[in-house]
Design a protein around this motif. Structure first.
Motif, PDB file in Angstrom:
ATOM      1  N   LEU A 512      44.199  33.641  35.282  1.00  0.00           N
ATOM      2  CA  LEU A 512      43.486  34.075  34.092  1.00  0.00           C
ATOM      3  C   LEU A 512      44.313  35.084  33.308  1.00  0.00           C
ATOM      4  N   SER A 513      44.930  36.024  34.011  1.00  0.00           N
ATOM      5  CA  SER A 513      45.681  37.023  33.250  1.00  0.00           C
ATOM      6  C   SER A 513      46.977  36.436  32.699  1.00  0.00           C
ATOM      7  N   SER A 514      47.504  35.425  33.367  1.00  0.00           N
ATOM      8  CA  SER A 514      48.710  34.834  32.761  1.00  0.00           C
ATOM      9  C   SER A 514      48.344  34.016  31.523  1.00  0.00           C
ATOM     10  N   LEU A 515      47.104  33.491  31.509  1.00  0.00           N
ATOM     11  CA  LEU A 515      46.623  32.814  30.300  1.00  0.00           C
ATOM     12  C   LEU A 515      46.517  33.795  29.145  1.00  0.00           C
ATOM     13  N   GLU A 516      46.045  35.004  29.469  1.00  0.00           N
ATOM     14  CA  GLU A 516      45.937  36.055  28.444  1.00  0.00           C
ATOM     15  C   GLU A 516      47.279  36.263  27.771  1.00  0.00           C
ATOM     16  N   THR A 517      48.310  36.335  28.592  1.00  0.00           N
ATOM     17  CA  THR A 517      49.640  36.563  28.030  1.00  0.00           C
ATOM     18  C   THR A 517      50.079  35.397  27.157  1.00  0.00           C
ATOM     19  N   THR A 518      49.805  34.186  27.630  1.00  0.00           N
ATOM     20  CA  THR A 518      50.304  33.046  26.837  1.00  0.00           C
ATOM     21  C   THR A 518      49.612  32.929  25.490  1.00  0.00           C
ATOM     22  N   VAL A 519      48.334  33.264  25.417  1.00  0.00           N
ATOM     23  CA  VAL A 519      47.672  33.123  24.105  1.00  0.00           C
ATOM     24  C   VAL A 519      47.894  34.350  23.222  1.00  0.00           C
ATOM     25  N   GLY A 520      48.450  35.405  23.777  1.00  0.00           N
ATOM     26  CA  GLY A 520      48.751  36.577  22.939  1.00  0.00           C
ATOM     27  C   GLY A 520      47.689  37.666  23.042  1.00  0.00           C
ATOM     28  N   GLY A 521      47.235  37.920  24.233  1.00  0.00           N
ATOM     29  CA  GLY A 521      46.381  39.094  24.424  1.00  0.00           C
ATOM     30  C   GLY A 521      44.980  38.783  24.903  1.00  0.00           C
ATOM     31  N   ARG A 522      44.374  39.818  25.523  1.00  0.00           N
ATOM     32  CA  ARG A 522      43.051  39.656  26.106  1.00  0.00           C
ATOM     33  C   ARG A 522      41.990  39.373  25.055  1.00  0.00           C
ATOM     34  N   ARG A 523      42.118  40.088  23.889  1.00  0.00           N
ATOM     35  CA  ARG A 523      41.081  39.932  22.862  1.00  0.00           C
ATOM     36  C   ARG A 523      41.018  38.499  22.348  1.00  0.00           C
ATOM     37  N   LYS A 524      42.172  37.974  22.093  1.00  0.00           N
ATOM     38  CA  LYS A 524      42.261  36.603  21.591  1.00  0.00           C
ATOM     39  C   LYS A 524      41.607  35.630  22.574  1.00  0.00           C
ATOM     40  N   LEU A 525      41.941  35.827  23.873  1.00  0.00           N
ATOM     41  CA  LEU A 525      41.399  34.917  24.889  1.00  0.00           C
ATOM     42  C   LEU A 525      39.883  35.048  24.953  1.00  0.00           C
ATOM     43  N   ARG A 526      39.404  36.309  24.881  1.00  0.00           N
ATOM     44  CA  ARG A 526      37.954  36.539  24.907  1.00  0.00           C
ATOM     45  C   ARG A 526      37.259  35.790  23.775  1.00  0.00           C
ATOM     46  N   GLU A 527      37.881  35.878  22.562  1.00  0.00           N
ATOM     47  CA  GLU A 527      37.272  35.239  21.384  1.00  0.00           C
ATOM     48  C   GLU A 527      37.118  33.742  21.604  1.00  0.00           C
ATOM     49  N   VAL A 528      38.208  33.135  22.049  1.00  0.00           N
ATOM     50  CA  VAL A 528      38.144  31.682  22.198  1.00  0.00           C
ATOM     51  C   VAL A 528      37.220  31.305  23.364  1.00  0.00           C
ATOM     52  N   MET A 529      37.179  32.152  24.419  1.00  0.00           N
ATOM     53  CA  MET A 529      36.279  31.870  25.541  1.00  0.00           C
ATOM     54  C   MET A 529      34.831  31.933  25.080  1.00  0.00           C
ATOM     55  N   SER A 530      34.530  32.920  24.217  1.00  0.00           N
ATOM     56  CA  SER A 530      33.123  33.031  23.812  1.00  0.00           C
ATOM     57  C   SER A 530      32.752  31.856  22.913  1.00  0.00           C
ATOM     58  N   PHE A 531      33.732  31.380  22.146  1.00  0.00           N
ATOM     59  CA  PHE A 531      33.470  30.180  21.352  1.00  0.00           C
ATOM     60  C   PHE A 531      33.182  28.971  22.255  1.00  0.00           C
ATOM     61  N   VAL A 532      34.007  28.817  23.313  1.00  0.00           N
ATOM     62  CA  VAL A 532      33.806  27.704  24.245  1.00  0.00           C
ATOM     63  C   VAL A 532      32.431  27.806  24.907  1.00  0.00           C
ATOM     64  N   ASP A 533      32.054  29.045  25.291  1.00  0.00           N
ATOM     65  CA  ASP A 533      30.745  29.253  25.924  1.00  0.00           C
ATOM     66  C   ASP A 533      29.611  28.816  24.997  1.00  0.00           C
ATOM     67  N   LYS A 534      29.733  29.272  23.738  1.00  0.00           N
ATOM     68  CA  LYS A 534      28.669  28.934  22.784  1.00  0.00           C
ATOM     69  C   LYS A 534      28.606  27.432  22.572  1.00  0.00           C
ATOM     70  N   ALA A 535      29.749  26.828  22.463  1.00  0.00           N
ATOM     71  CA  ALA A 535      29.805  25.376  22.253  1.00  0.00           C
ATOM     72  C   ALA A 535      29.142  24.653  23.413  1.00  0.00           C
ATOM     73  N   ARG A 536      29.340  25.193  24.595  1.00  0.00           N
ATOM     74  CA  ARG A 536      28.740  24.549  25.761  1.00  0.00           C
ATOM     75  C   ARG A 536      27.227  24.630  25.726  1.00  0.00           C
ATOM     76  N   LYS A 537      26.749  25.784  25.268  1.00  0.00           N
ATOM     77  CA  LYS A 537      25.291  25.934  25.206  1.00  0.00           C
ATOM     78  C   LYS A 537      24.712  25.180  24.020  1.00  0.00           C
ATOM     79  N   GLY A 538      25.589  24.734  23.127  1.00  0.00           N
ATOM     80  CA  GLY A 538      25.133  24.009  21.944  1.00  0.00           C
ATOM     81  C   GLY A 538      24.859  24.934  20.780  1.00  0.00           C
ATOM     82  N   ASP A 539      25.239  26.216  20.895  1.00  0.00           N
ATOM     83  CA  ASP A 539      24.993  27.161  19.807  1.00  0.00           C
ATOM     84  C   ASP A 539      25.879  26.889  18.604  1.00  0.00           C
TER      85      ASP A 539
END
Ligand code: GDP
Length: 691
Positions: A512-539
């Protein structure tokens, strides 16, 4: 004495094996002449056979080092190309073809090559001679020949006509001697005409008075004189093709009748030398003399070469003796020794460990498929003060559902083909171990032996593979119906599986932390993760096909986001399960339905232990017994001397070591022979003096 040349020719063939004979060439007779001067005809007359390449297209492109060996008492005549390993060629037209091929292999663009062809002819009818035939000098460069060709030929000839070689300068009688390229070339290196023999060919083409005048030439005086010959066999180009075996006899007969028909000019009184027989004798005599006078300098050169080899042997190799056989034997011994060590280091515990870790992976996969994707929180332990899961609902662990889940999981584990898996894993480990041994051994520099050894290992393993794998499968059969776990096994399993889970958790977090580095930081990864979460719930709606990206994220970022969400969820579940495994509930064997991780781990251990018992007997012990024997079979007595030599020389360091020893030995042998020759020569001189 006339044995010196023979002995020296023998010595030369030994020196050729030394490899560095360039500094050690013994005197030869070098034959030079313009194209069509009759050079080939003279050489063939001496040998008594047609064997040289014929044709207009510059057929001699490489020097031919021709050694003639007189074999008294034998009737056989044959040739050999020692460099090519071609032996005992009785058919001279086949020698001619080989020579033609070797010459024509030099590309037209180069036309000449400095690399000599070695040819030895054995016959009772040839004198002991060592001759070198060179490409003929040319007057005009042909259409598709390189412009520098004239110069190239000249340079090649110059290399060979140096002292102590004797020069056989061929000129045709019908060409003015002043125009003879051969004589001009010889003058440059032998200005006083001390080691040049002039051969005048085609004597039949000039008037006898003029012919005699040429042979008495005073303009180009040669100490060794001129010999006139008529070396074209009559009819040889007519319909009637000469039987080549009596070429010399025919030529001699022809010459005799020609020269004796002009007794005034060519007769015994005339004081000129004529005829191929005379020429042959002269060559033998001159070569013998030259060999004799170069004995001292040659043996000095050999002695110096020997000193260099001795010095190299001492300084580089510390005078350490070595032979290809001893090297192979030592290498094999060392390998067997380290193999013995391996047999002590790799046994049941090591097999168990690798097999267990393979099964651990399978257990994790099973857990992920059967438990961790379910509402696993149902299986949580009762809340305590330390765990914070008090508010989560708790399922009835004794329900039939969870019983069936565990039964199905353990059945999947026992039926995954443990026999094959275990045998493969252990066989691969054995092979890896052998490979590692080889890498550390002297065989690492021997691709041929290395692959023979690896092949030996896999042959033994392959032979036992199926029976072992069947045996193992058979003996774990009872577990397919029921697995009884004892208290001790449960405790060990609980400890072990929590280590495994901790490691798995750690792996997830690292990924997980190496993914953070590849996408360019923790914040960026969090943003896209929350988008994926919402998409999963259908939001939110993921537009398009998902490949082109959505929500302002690129497709690749989205896929990283999904990966991160998966890792996070897995880590969360593992954390919960780790807590469960550590809880009091899982300390008790009776609660196995609530603790599938512990149960499956203990079951996997049982499988591994049972499998290892059989693997040890069926595979490992067998391998340990057979492998050294197989090594002896493949690399021991069965190898030919040439194979052993080839093996040893694969290692460049060993090759140099062996070569220096061989050079030293050969040079010692040669020197010894030279010394006795010198003594013989001294005795001969004394004998002549006292007569
Ligand atoms: P190379 O090119 O110097 O090797 O010359 P060859 O030996 O091939 O001879 C060239 C030509 O001269 C051939 O046609 C031979 O038959 C011919 N020839 C060689 N020797 C004699 C000779 O003594 N008398 C005559 N009349 N012709 C000869």
């Amino acid at each position: 004495m006339m044995v010196l040349t023979k002995k020296m020719i023998e010595i030369r063939s030994i020196l050729q094996k030394v490899g560095q004979s360039s500094t050690l060439t013994l005197p030869s007779i070098v034959v030079i002449g313009s194209q069509s001067s009759g050079k080939s005809s003279v050489l063939e007359a001496i040998v008594g056979h047609e064997f040289l390449p014929k044709g207009s297209n510059m057929v001699t492109r490489r020097p031919i080092e021709l050694t003639l060996v007189n074999t008294p008492g034998s009737t056989e005549e044959y040739g050999e190309f020692p460099d090519l390993g071609l032996k005992h060629i009785n058919d001279f037209s086949s020698i001619q073809r080989t020579l033609t091929d070797l010459n024509l292999a030099v590309p037209d663009s180069e036309c000449v090559s400095h690399e000599p062809i070695q040819l030895t002819i054995y016959s009772p009818n040839v004198p002991d001679l060592s001759l070198i035939d060179l490409p003929g000098y040319i007057q005009v460069v042909g259409q598709n020949q390189p412009l520098q060709l004239k110069q190239k030929i000249s340079e090649l000839c110059d290399k060979y006509i140096q002292a102590p070689n004797v020069i056989l300068a061929i000129s045709a009688a019908d060409v003015d001697l002043a125009n003879s390229t051969a004589l001009r070339a010889s003058r440059r290196v032998d200005p006083r005409g001390e080691r040049t023999i002039g051969v005048i060919t085609k004597m039949d083409l000039v008037d006898s008075v003029r012919g005699a005048a040429i042979l008495n030439d005073k303009q180009y005086p040669l100490r060794l004189g001129y010999v006139g010959v008529v070396s074209r066999a009559p009819h040889s180009q007519g319909l009637f093709k000469m039987g080549s075996s009596n070429l010399l006899a025919t030529i001699t007969k022809n010459e005799n009748s020609f020269f004796s028909s002009h007794p005034m000019e060519y007769g015994p009184e005339a004081g000129v030398s004529v005829g191929t027989t005379t020429l042959r004798k002269k060559l033998m005599h001159v070569l013998e003399q030259t060999m004799s006078s170069s004995l001292q300098s040659t043996s000095d050169a050999i002695r110096q070469e020997l000193e260099e080899a001795t010095y190299e042997f001492k300084v580089q190799y510390n005078d350490r003796p070595l032979s290809a056989e001893s090297y192979l034997a030592e290498s094999l011994d060392a390998l067997k020794h380290s193999f013995k060590q391996l047999t002590e280091e790799f046994g049941r515990p090591q097999m168990h460990e690798i097999l267990k870790s393979e099964l651990d992976q399978k257990v994790l996969d099973l857990l992920a498929a059967r438990y961790w994707n379910k509402p696993i929180t149902d299986l949580l332990p009762p809340p305590t003060e330390t765990n914070k899961i008090a508010d989560l609902p708790k399922a009835d662990a004794d329900s039939l559902y969870w019983r069936r889940q565990l039964d199905a999981s353990s059945s999947a584990l026992t039926k995954l083909g443990v026999g094959r898996l275990a045998t493969t894993v252990v066989a691969t480990a054995i092979q890896d171990n052998v490979e590692a041994l080889l890498d550390r051994s002297s065989f690492s520099n021997h691709p041929f032996a290395r692959s023979a050894i690896m092949d030996a290992a896999s042959t033994i393993l392959n032979e036992r593979f199926y029976s072992t794998s069947d045996q193992v499968e058979n003996c774990i059969k009872p577990y397919k119906f029921e697995i009884d776990i004892e208290e001790r096994e449960w405790t060990q399993g609980r400890q072990h599986v929590s280590d495994i889970l901790k490691k798995e958790l750690n792996d997830c977090e690292t990924a997980l932390s190496s993914l953070e580095t590849t996408v360019g930081g923790r914040r960026k990864l969090r943003e896209v993760m929350s988008f994926v979460d919402k998409a999963r719930k259908g939001d939110v709606v993921v537009e398009g096909d998902g490949r082109s990206g959505a929500g302002g994220f690129s497709a690749s970022l989205l896929s990283k986001g999904r990966e991160a969400v998966f890792l996070r969820d897995r880590a969360d579940i593992i954390k919960l399960r780790l807590m469960a495994v550590k809880s009091k509930q899982c300390a008790n064997l009776k609660n196995k339905y609530q603790c599938p991780e512990v149960f499956l781990d203990a079951a996997a251990s049982k499988l591994a232990s049972t499998a290892v018992l059989f693997l040890n007997v069926e595979l490992l012990s067998e391998f340990y017994y057979n492998f050294p024997r197989e090594l002896d079979l493949r690399l021991g007595k069965h190898l030919s001397d040439a194979d052993v030599e080839r093996f040893a020389k694969e290692d460049p360091k060993i090759r140099r070591h062996l070569e220096v020893i061989r050079r030293k030995e050969l040079l010692e042998l040669v020197l010894e022979k030279m010394e006795s020759l010198k003594q013989l020569e001294g005795l001969e001189r004394e004998r002549l003096a006292s007569n």
